[in-house]
Design an enzyme around this catalytic site. Structure first.
Site, PDB file in Angstrom:
ATOM      1  N   ARG A 377       0.841  -1.202   0.000  1.00  0.00           N
ATOM      2  CA  ARG A 377       0.000   0.000   0.000  1.00  0.00           C
ATOM      3  C   ARG A 377       0.877   1.254   0.000  1.00  0.00           C
ATOM      4  O   ARG A 377       0.614   2.211  -0.733  1.00  0.00           O
ATOM      5  CB  ARG A 377      -0.918  -0.004   1.232  1.00  0.00           C
ATOM      6  CG  ARG A 377      -2.093  -0.961   1.106  1.00  0.00           C
ATOM      7  CD  ARG A 377      -3.123  -0.724   2.193  1.00  0.00           C
ATOM      8  NE  ARG A 377      -2.740  -1.312   3.466  1.00  0.00           N
ATOM      9  CZ  ARG A 377      -3.192  -2.483   3.932  1.00  0.00           C
ATOM     10  NH1 ARG A 377      -4.042  -3.194   3.230  1.00  0.00           N
ATOM     11  NH2 ARG A 377      -2.805  -2.937   5.098  1.00  0.00           N
ATOM     12  N   PHE A 393     -11.125  -4.519  -5.769  1.00  0.00           N
ATOM     13  CA  PHE A 393     -11.224  -5.301  -4.527  1.00  0.00           C
ATOM     14  C   PHE A 393     -10.677  -4.435  -3.382  1.00  0.00           C
ATOM     15  O   PHE A 393      -9.759  -4.836  -2.653  1.00  0.00           O
ATOM     16  CB  PHE A 393     -10.417  -6.612  -4.615  1.00  0.00           C
ATOM     17  CG  PHE A 393     -10.710  -7.451  -5.830  1.00  0.00           C
ATOM     18  CD1 PHE A 393     -11.805  -8.297  -5.857  1.00  0.00           C
ATOM     19  CD2 PHE A 393      -9.894  -7.388  -6.965  1.00  0.00           C
ATOM     20  CE1 PHE A 393     -12.076  -9.079  -6.978  1.00  0.00           C
ATOM     21  CE2 PHE A 393     -10.158  -8.168  -8.085  1.00  0.00           C
ATOM     22  CZ  PHE A 393     -11.243  -9.020  -8.102  1.00  0.00           C
ATOM     23  N   ASP A 415     -15.593  -2.482  -4.924  1.00  0.00           N
ATOM     24  CA  ASP A 415     -15.742  -3.681  -4.091  1.00  0.00           C
ATOM     25  C   ASP A 415     -17.216  -4.093  -4.093  1.00  0.00           C
ATOM     26  O   ASP A 415     -18.097  -3.263  -4.333  1.00  0.00           O
ATOM     27  CB  ASP A 415     -15.286  -3.412  -2.648  1.00  0.00           C
ATOM     28  CG  ASP A 415     -14.907  -4.701  -1.905  1.00  0.00           C
ATOM     29  OD1 ASP A 415     -13.693  -4.957  -1.753  1.00  0.00           O
ATOM     30  OD2 ASP A 415     -15.820  -5.444  -1.491  1.00  0.00           O
ATOM     31  N   ASP A 465      -6.193  -6.660  -6.093  1.00  0.00           N
ATOM     32  CA  ASP A 465      -5.882  -7.403  -4.864  1.00  0.00           C
ATOM     33  C   ASP A 465      -7.090  -8.260  -4.490  1.00  0.00           C
ATOM     34  O   ASP A 465      -7.791  -7.977  -3.508  1.00  0.00           O
ATOM     35  CB  ASP A 465      -5.536  -6.413  -3.737  1.00  0.00           C
ATOM     36  CG  ASP A 465      -5.122  -7.134  -2.458  1.00  0.00           C
ATOM     37  OD1 ASP A 465      -4.641  -8.285  -2.545  1.00  0.00           O
ATOM     38  OD2 ASP A 465      -5.279  -6.543  -1.367  1.00  0.00           O
ATOM     39  N   CYS A 505      -3.228 -13.978  -3.116  1.00  0.00           N
ATOM     40  CA  CYS A 505      -3.004 -14.430  -1.738  1.00  0.00           C
ATOM     41  C   CYS A 505      -3.331 -15.918  -1.611  1.00  0.00           C
ATOM     42  O   CYS A 505      -3.531 -16.424  -0.519  1.00  0.00           O
ATOM     43  CB  CYS A 505      -3.826 -13.598  -0.757  1.00  0.00           C
ATOM     44  SG  CYS A 505      -5.578 -13.700  -1.028  1.00  0.00           S
TER      45      CYS A 505
END
Ligand code: SAH
Length: 561
Positions: A377, A393, A415, A465, A505
């Site tokens: 970030r 996201f 989102d 992300d 992730c």
């Protein structure tokens, strides 16, 4: 082999003892010696000792069986009382017989401790139902035995394992990962389970050659049947054990710039397997700690962990976020709630690199926030000046807030979660950043990207992300298609010289594969793309070298040239 035959010769005597009375030791002992009353003939027990120790040495403990690979059938002898014993050969039969014998051995052991030096104490412990005291006596008795037999080589598998402890043995070759300190024992690696361990119980782990490998937490329902607490060491898994692990984690974090004394900061204090507490995640959000437990072992010891955490951190409150569906695979119920102090319904405010974030530990994702993207970030903030940024996201708007502080021309935050977007908007005001420079879009990113493509919109910097697309090996292909889809679309939307920060992730998606997917997406988008930076996990999310699965987060910064 010798032991079985040897044992066989003495078996009648012992069997008479057992047959006499399964529960009442005195009577059976007396029958064995042919005496009446409570007087026990010492010689009889000495014989039993001898027989027992020889038996254990020659069968389970000795390497002889490993050397001939358990290939030779063993003489059945009087041990194989039932027809079910007669069929197996080699090692499996030894273990089958051992298992059958465990209750018998327990009784023999009781006789064994009847040796005068432990008799009174043992009876007392038995009557008062004091398990610890009994265990101590068991240890003492074996120490005594060991001393008595110290002239002969010591067995590497302790008899107490089979009589008093819960244990698992692994199949041949499956000890390799444990010898490399990998903390998981898969169900397919387990050969025998001894002593009926329950969910979360500590078990001793042995190789097929009966070498002691370590202590593990037992998960009867999980594919990951055991998670190691220690390797090659018989520590007590108690308060002191966890206190030491917490102290180490606190000191290690401090040395990396994450201090528990800082009442505004947020970081991960315990990163599960990587910090020695499998399945346990402890995140610090200002003066509140949020804990997620996903494995049976940590679950059993959770109260100790909470107590120690409160003691060591002097925090205001601890909240338990044990509501992940993964817990069901471990046979654990879902549960949330305050477990120490006070945790208000209002979001707790954390300071991340000078930006304030409201964290909802009670309802937010995971333990409340995605601490693992802190460094990425900040990097996006540095790259945002004067740019039109698309933050896909966005959750509570992390990357977007950094982009705004970095002086972006405009940021679009996308989102599907309305609640997350609400916190994202709040975050902008709380940090006195310009709301005019941000647009919040409640949408599905897959559709939103297509809409932008159809309208021929372009961006200078895009962040992707997404949540974990690959939950299991079976859906690796499907997940890979998902990553390719969004990356292909994003690359099409980038202006000349534009950058894409793209992440995964999913632990099962390794960096090599991820990079291939990005290359495929670039080829299909017909754009020339260069990789200019790589992202990983920050220092509060360490990866234990023995546990590559701990490395789940990866990212690439690429640029259209
Ligand atoms: N980048 C964030 C973390 C993202 S977590 C940060 O730095 O904090 C993933 C987010 O994706 C969640 O907020 C979830 O609500 C959102 N999400 C999941 N599937 C989505 C979809 N198909 N479209 C849009 N958002 C989605």
């Amino acid at each position: 082999m010798f032991g079985l035959l040897f044992f066989g010769r003495r078996w009648d005597r012992i069997k008479a003892v057992q047959d006499a009375d399964n529960n009442r030791i005195d009577n059976s002992a007396n029958q064995a010696t042919g005496k009446v009353g409570h007087e026990v003939e010492h010689a009889a027990f000495a014989t039993i000792h001898e027989t027992l120790v020889e038996f254990i040495r020659a069968t389970v403990c000795k390497r002889e069986y490993a050397h001939n690979k358990y290939a030779q059938p063993l003489p059945l002898g009087p041990l194989s009382a039932g027809p079910e014993h007669g069929i197996a050969t080699g090692k499996s039969r030894v273990f089958a017989e051992m298992r059958q014998l465990v209750p018998d051995l327990r009784k023999i052991f009781q006789l064994l401790v009847c040796e005068r030096r432990y008799l009174e104490d043992y009876r007392h412990a038995e009557n008062s139902g004091n398990g610890t005291e009994k265990r101590v006596l068991v240890k003492k008795a074996f120490k005594h035995l060991d001393a008595k037999y110290k002239k002969t080589p010591r067995p590497n598998c302790h008899f107490s394992t089979f009589v008093c402890m819960k244990a698992i043995t692994l199949k041949a070759g499956r000890e390799k990962s444990a010898l490399r300190y990998h903390p998981w024992i898969f169900s397919g690696a387990v050969d025998e389970v001894v002593g009926d361990p329950e969910l979360g119980d500590t078990v001793e782990v042995y190789s097929y050659r009966s070498d002691f490998l370590g202590l593990a937490a037992y998960s009867p329902k999980s594919q990951i049947r055991g998670r190691f607490w220690t390797f090659g060491e018989k520590a007590n898994i108690d308060r002191e054990f966890f206190s030491d692990l917490l102290d180490r984690a606190i000191a290690a974090r401090k040395s990396r710039g994450f201090d528990i004394e800082d009442k505004e900061s947020a970081f991960r204090l315990i990163n599960a397997e990587n910090d020695g507490i499998p399945g346990c995640i402890i995140d610090k959000y200002a003066d509140i700690y949020s804990v997620e437990i996903l494995a049976a072992g940590a679950e059993v010891h959770r109260e100790t962990i909470y107590e120690l955490l409160a003691e060591k951190t002097h925090c205001k409150g601890i909240y338990e976020r044990c509501d992940s569906e993964v817990r069901r695979k471990e046979g654990l119920q879902l549960r949330t709630g305050v477990v120490y102090g006070e945790v208000s319904d209002e979001p707790v405010i954390i300071n991340e690199n000078g930006i304030l974030f409201p964290i909802d530990v009670k309802n937010g994702h995971k333990t409340g926030y995605y601490l693992d993207q802190r460094d990425a970030r900040r990097r996006i903030g540095e790259l945002s000046k004067g740019k039109k940024v698309l933050n896909c996201f966005c959750y509570t708007g992390g990357f977007g807030l950094y982009a705004l502080r970095g002086g972006c021309e405009k940021v679009y935050q996308v989102d599907v979660s309305k609640d997350a977007l609400k916190l994202a908007k709040e975050g902008i005001m709380r940090n006195k950043l310009s709301t005019a420079h941000a647009t919040h879009v409640e949408a599905d990113v897959f559709q939103y990207l297509r809409k932008c493509r159809d309208k021929a919109e372009t961006f200078d910097l895009i962040v992707l992300d997404p949540p974990k697309f690959v939950e299991s090996k079976d859906n690796l292909q499907k997940g890979a298609r998902g990553y390719k889809d969004i990356n292909l679309l994003a690359m099409k939307l980038l202006a000349e010289g534009g950058m894409l920060a793209t992440f995964s992730c999913s632990g099962l998606m390794e960096m090599d594969l991820f990079q291939k997917i990005i290359a495929d997406a670039a080829a299909d988008a017909h754009r020339r793309v260069q990789i200019i930076e790589r992202f990983g996990q920050p220092a509060d999310h360490p990866v234990n070298t023995a546990f590559p699965e701990g490395q789940y987060l990866k990212g690439l910064l690429v640029q259209i040239v």
